[in-house]
Scaffold this motif. Structure first.
Motif, short mmCIF file in Angstrom:
data_model
loop_
_atom_site.label_atom_id
_atom_site.label_comp_id
_atom_site.label_asym_id
_atom_site.label_seq_id
_atom_site.Cartn_x
_atom_site.Cartn_y
_atom_site.Cartn_z
N GLU A 11 55.28 118.80 27.46
CA GLU A 11 54.75 120.16 27.36
C GLU A 11 55.83 121.19 27.06
O GLU A 11 55.55 122.22 26.45
N GLY B 111 51.86 122.03 15.95
CA GLY B 111 50.67 122.65 16.54
C GLY B 111 50.84 124.15 16.65
O GLY B 111 51.41 124.80 15.78
N ASN B 112 50.39 124.69 17.78
CA ASN B 112 50.42 126.14 17.95
C ASN B 112 50.98 126.46 19.34
O ASN B 112 50.26 126.93 20.22
N LEU C 31 54.22 111.67 24.60
CA LEU C 31 52.97 112.36 24.30
C LEU C 31 52.54 113.32 25.40
O LEU C 31 51.66 114.17 25.18
N PHE D 164 51.03 116.78 20.97
CA PHE D 164 49.91 117.73 20.98
C PHE D 164 49.84 118.53 22.29
O PHE D 164 49.14 119.54 22.35
N SER D 165 50.55 118.08 23.33
CA SER D 165 50.55 118.82 24.60
C SER D 165 51.64 119.87 24.65
O SER D 165 51.70 120.66 25.59
N TYR E 35 53.64 123.11 24.46
CA TYR E 35 53.32 124.53 24.33
C TYR E 35 54.56 125.42 24.36
O TYR E 35 54.47 126.63 24.10
N GLU F 268 55.63 116.35 15.66
CA GLU F 268 54.24 116.65 15.34
C GLU F 268 53.26 115.81 16.16
O GLU F 268 52.06 116.11 16.21
N ASN F 269 53.77 114.75 16.81
CA ASN F 269 52.92 113.90 17.65
C ASN F 269 52.63 114.53 19.01
O ASN F 269 51.77 114.04 19.75
#
Length: 354
Positions: A306, A347-348, A303, A327-328, A330, A324-325
């Motif tokens: 990055e 995410g984005n 999690l 979230f950090s 980038y 998809e888990n």
């Protein structure tokens, strides 16, 4: 402060002085030879000034001195052999100057030395074996010079060493197995040299090591499974070598690992499922290897992740939905592989290359 001007030679008349501290000023000029009369001096701290000229041989007369800090000036010339007379000195910081010539073997007489940095100079020649006599040393930084030759095996006697930086020189030969005796070591940095041979299996004995940086060399062989014993590792940099073999599954013990750089080698095999136990991992970079198989679904457990860079391998299958888990995350680069299927919603990320 904002002191300017030069150091007056009349300062030598100050008898009994123990501490002279004038760091982070704009003091210019040379170090007066007359300062050699300060035989009671304990500390001389003048880092971050604009001093020029050479380090006077008379500084070898300051036999009571324990702390010499001349970092970040414009000093040049060779290091005087007379420094070897300072057998009470515990700290010598000459970082970021323009010193040239060899590192004097006489430094091996400084039996109280704990911290030595001559980083970011223009020193050259081979590393003196006499450095192995500095058994009280805890930090040795020689990076960003022009040192050549091999790493002396005698440095394996520095068993109290915690910080050892040799990066960005022109050192050749192999990494000595004797480095495995440095059991207090926390950081070992030999990157950006011309080192050859294997990563010594003996480095697995360094249970306190948090950072191992051997990238940008000419190392060959496989990743030693013995490194799994270095359970404190947080950063492992082996990029830009010629390493072969697979990623050992035994590395699951690296539960504190945060940065893993394996790119630009010839590693093969699959990404081990054990990677899912590296819960602190932030950067996974293994681009430009010959990895095969799929990305393990266990990656979804990371999690804190990055960066994932798996560019230019032979990976296949679908990208796991477990991404998809993350979230950090980038940066994701899985281009130039053989993936199929649909993209997970990750995410984005600011950079996403497939």
């Amino acid at each position: 402060n904002n002191l300017i001007g030069t150091l007056p030679t009349e300062f030598a008349m100050w008898s009994g002085i123990k501490i002279f501290s004038a760091y982070e000023n704009g003091i210019t000029g040379t170090l007066p030879t007359e300062l050699g009369a300060w035989t009671t001096l304990d500390t001389f701290a003048m880092h971050k000034n604009n001093l020029t000229g050479s380090l006077p041989t008379e500084f070898g007369q300051l036999i009571a001195m324990t702390n010499l800090d001349l970092a970040t000036n414009f000093l040049n010339g060779t290091l005087p052999t007379e420094l070897g007379q300072l057998n009470r000195l515990s700290t010598m910081d000459l970082t970021t100057n323009s010193f040239t010539g060899n590192l004097p073997p006489e430094l091996g007489r400084m039996i109280s030395l704990e911290f030595l940095s001559v980083s970011q100079n223009s020193l050259s020649g081979t590393l003196p074996t006499e450095l192995g006599e500095l058994t009280t040393m805890t930090a040795l930084s020689l990076l960003l010079n022009n040192f050549s030759g091999t790493i002396p095996t005698e440095l394996g006697k520095l068993t109290g060493l915690k910080f050892f930086a040799l990066s960005t020189n022109t050192l050749t030969g192999t990494m000595p197995t004797e480095l495995g005796r440095l059991t207090a070591l926390e950081l070992l940095s030999t990157e950006s040299n011309h080192l050859t041979g294997n990563i010594p299996t003996e480095l697995g004995q360094l249970s306190m090591m948090t950072s191992l940086r051997v990238h940008n060399n000419r190392l060959t062989g496989t990743l030693p499974t013995e490194l799994s014993k270095s359970t404190a590792l947080q950063s492992f940099f082996v990029s830009n070598n010629s390493l072969t073999g697979t990623l050992p599954s035994g590395f699951k013990s690296w539960i504190d690992m945060q940065e893993l750089f394996l790119d630009n080698n010839m590693l093969e095999g699959t990404l081990p499922t054990e990677i899912g136990s590296w819960s602190a991992l932030k950067i996974l970079s293994a681009a430009n290897n010959s990895l095969t198989g799929t990305i393990p679904t266990e990656v979804g457990h990371l999690l804190a992740l990055e960066v994932i860079d798996l560019f230019m391998n032979s990976l296949n299958g679908t990208l796991p939905r477990e991404l998809e888990n993350l979230f950090s995350l980038y940066y994701l680069n899985v281009a130039n592989n053989s993936f199929i299927g649909t993209l997970p919603e990750v995410g984005n990320p600011s950079s996403f290359r497939v």
